[in-house]
Design an enzyme around this catalytic site. Structure first.
Site, mmCIF file in Angstrom:
data_model
loop_
_atom_site.group_PDB
_atom_site.id
_atom_site.type_symbol
_atom_site.label_atom_id
_atom_site.label_comp_id
_atom_site.label_asym_id
_atom_site.label_seq_id
_atom_site.Cartn_x
_atom_site.Cartn_y
_atom_site.Cartn_z
ATOM 1 N NE ARG A 56 37.134 32.961 38.094
ATOM 2 C CZ ARG A 56 36.673 32.810 39.343
ATOM 3 N NH1 ARG A 56 36.275 31.627 39.800
ATOM 4 N NH2 ARG A 56 36.610 33.851 40.156
ATOM 5 N N GLY A 57 40.443 32.674 40.047
ATOM 6 C CA GLY A 57 40.280 33.139 41.422
ATOM 7 C C GLY A 57 41.663 33.137 42.042
ATOM 8 C CB ALA A 58 43.526 35.792 43.797
ATOM 9 N NE ARG A 99 43.838 35.586 34.566
ATOM 10 C CZ ARG A 99 42.646 35.685 35.165
ATOM 11 N NH1 ARG A 99 42.214 34.735 35.971
ATOM 12 N NH2 ARG A 99 41.891 36.752 34.956
ATOM 13 C CD GLN A 215 34.562 35.955 35.705
ATOM 14 O OE1 GLN A 215 33.719 36.766 35.346
ATOM 15 N NE2 GLN A 215 35.838 36.098 35.404
ATOM 16 C CG ASP A 256 42.115 39.174 41.349
ATOM 17 O OD1 ASP A 256 40.953 39.599 41.425
ATOM 18 O OD2 ASP A 256 42.403 38.024 40.973
ATOM 19 C CG ASN A 266 37.547 41.663 42.976
ATOM 20 O OD1 ASN A 266 38.128 40.575 42.957
ATOM 21 N ND2 ASN A 266 36.238 41.744 43.070
ATOM 22 C CE LYS A 267 37.211 39.082 36.586
ATOM 23 N NZ LYS A 267 38.066 38.870 35.413
HETATM 24 O O1 MRU Z 1 39.470 36.697 36.223
HETATM 25 P P1 MRU Z 1 39.121 35.929 37.458
HETATM 26 O O2 MRU Z 1 37.820 35.195 37.331
HETATM 27 O O3 MRU Z 1 40.255 35.044 37.944
HETATM 28 O O4 MRU Z 1 38.910 37.068 38.546
HETATM 29 C C1 MRU Z 1 38.612 36.677 39.858
HETATM 30 C C2 MRU Z 1 38.316 37.764 40.773
HETATM 31 O O5 MRU Z 1 38.402 38.929 40.478
HETATM 32 C C3 MRU Z 1 38.012 37.332 42.178
HETATM 33 O O6 MRU Z 1 37.061 38.162 42.769
HETATM 34 C C4 MRU Z 1 39.328 37.359 42.962
HETATM 35 O O7 MRU Z 1 40.301 36.610 42.307
HETATM 36 C C5 MRU Z 1 39.174 36.879 44.328
HETATM 37 S S1 MRU Z 1 38.995 35.119 44.396
HETATM 38 C C6 MRU Z 1 38.836 34.648 46.022
#
Ligand code: MRU
Length: 365
Positions: A56-58, A99, A215, A256, A266-267
């Site tokens: 996970r994470g963009a 996703r 997270q 994201d 973002n999250k």
């Molecule tokens: O649902 P996730 O855990 O994939 O969400 C991640 C985030 O929102 C991060 O902050 C974002 O992807 C940036 S990662 C460098």
């Protein structure tokens, strides 16, 4: 304590094994208790790992999709480009459906697609090799990109430094090493500071635990603490108190998808953090590679927001269900900080400030 590089090596988010038969990922759902790697061989395994946030994470999602597409394309049994490409496209579209919000997934898959088309006149064997090379480039570039973001963010930290006082940094969710190929985005300024010789005690990072999937608690607190940085964990609703007490000098969060006008998804909870930061006059920065900026999306309202299983709110992490059976639960995975709340967007090409569409143009994005 292990050196920072030893730590980075231990928690590499995504790798391509030498036999190129699978994608090797760190299973992030098991952190912080268990550091375990798994190999994803099939397109279903890849899709499932992205959907369930094992990876996970963009940026890390983008890198795993690129590696995955190369691995799966290598297995296509075709003698001409059209039949190869038909199957390639099916795999690509399938992975793209895992996703919806992080644009890096589509960006990486489209980049692989463009590469395949650009060498369509070559032999199938050579096209497959080119795809492996492209996926590796996407991964290697991500390391360099996040290091650049780190340098720019480190410049901001240096400006805030006062003798004998640690800098208070608040972050939300995890935009750290495990969300990218190496330095993270929101954590890149801190890791870069360590590489420049700062001590972990020169900074103090306050990690929002980031309900519902934690997270911040499971991943960001884990990685910053292990990297030797002063780290405190707080519930999401405590950020306001920290800001009021003057403990936060700057906010760095990941992203994201950035829309053309600078609205940044973002999250879930990021928008609240941005509103609080504005209220308390604290600089609020989005840290994002330029691949996260989606000029085809006009505003935050046009960014598709992933809705996830209500059980993540009602049941997950609890010994027994903590909400009444049958209760409706609202569980959007992301929100967006409106551009007016954002001090700057730190990309590898420079720091964009409002008006963001013009700034993106000037940075060559
Ligand atoms: O649902 P996730 O855990 O994939 O969400 C991640 C985030 O929102 C991060 O902050 C974002 O992807 C940036 S990662 C460098």
């Amino acid at each position: 304590m292990a050196s920072i590089d030893e730590f980075f090596d231990k928690v590499i988010s995504v790798k391509l094994p030498d036999d190129r038969q699978s994608v090797d990922i760190l299973d992030q759902t098991l952190l912080p208790g268990t550091i375990k790697r798994i190999n994803l061989h099939t397109k279903e395994e890849l899709w499932d790992a992205i959907k369930k946030l094992k990876v996970r994470g963009a940026p890390a999602i983008g890198v795993s999709a690129a590696y995955g597409l190369a691995v799966l394309a290598n297995r296509i049994d075709a003698s001409d480009f059209d039949s190869f490409y038909k199957e390639f496209k099916e795999i690509k579209d399938y992975l793209a459906s895992s996703r919806p919000t992080a644009v890096n997934l589509f960006w990486a898959l489209n980049r692989m697609d463009d590469k395949a088309l650009s060498v369509k006149d070559q032999s199938i064997g050579s096209i497959k090799e080119t795809l492996f090379t492209e996926a590796q480039k996407i991964r290697d570039e991500d390391v360099a990109i996040s290091r650049n973001i780190g340098e720019l963010g480190f410049g901001l930290l240096k400006d805030l430094k006062k003798e004998g006082k640690e800098i208070g940094i608040l972050t939300h969710c995890n935009a750290g090493t495990i969300a990218t190929a190496k330095y993270g985005t929101a954590t890149a300024p801190m890791y870069t500071a360590l590489e420049h010789g700062w001590a972990g005690s020169d900074m103090h990072v306050y990690c929002d635990e980031t309900r519902p999937l934690l997270q911040g608690a499971r991943l960001t607190a884990f990685e910053l603490y292990n990297a030797g940085i002063n780290t405190t964990l707080q519930c999401d609703n405590m950020a306001s108190m920290l800001m009021k007490q003057g403990k936060i000098d700057i906010v760095f969060v990941g992203c994201d998808r950035v829309a053309k006008n600078g609205d940044s998804a973002n999250k879930i909870g990021t928008s609240g953090v941005a509103i609080l930061a504005k209220h308390y006059g604290i600089p609020f920065y989005i840290c994002a590679p330029s691949s996260t900026i989606d000029l085809n999306t006009a505003t935050g309202n046009d960014i598709p927001i992933e809705m996830r299983d209500p059980e993540e709110v009602t049941t997950m992490w609890y010994k027994e269900r903590m909400a009444p059976e049958g209760i409706d639960a609202f569980n959007p995975a992301f929100d967006f900080a409106e551009h007016g709340l954002i001090t700057g967007i730190i990309t590898e090409k420079g720091i964009a400030t409002a008006p963001f569409d013009k700034a993106f143009e000037e940075l060559g994005i």
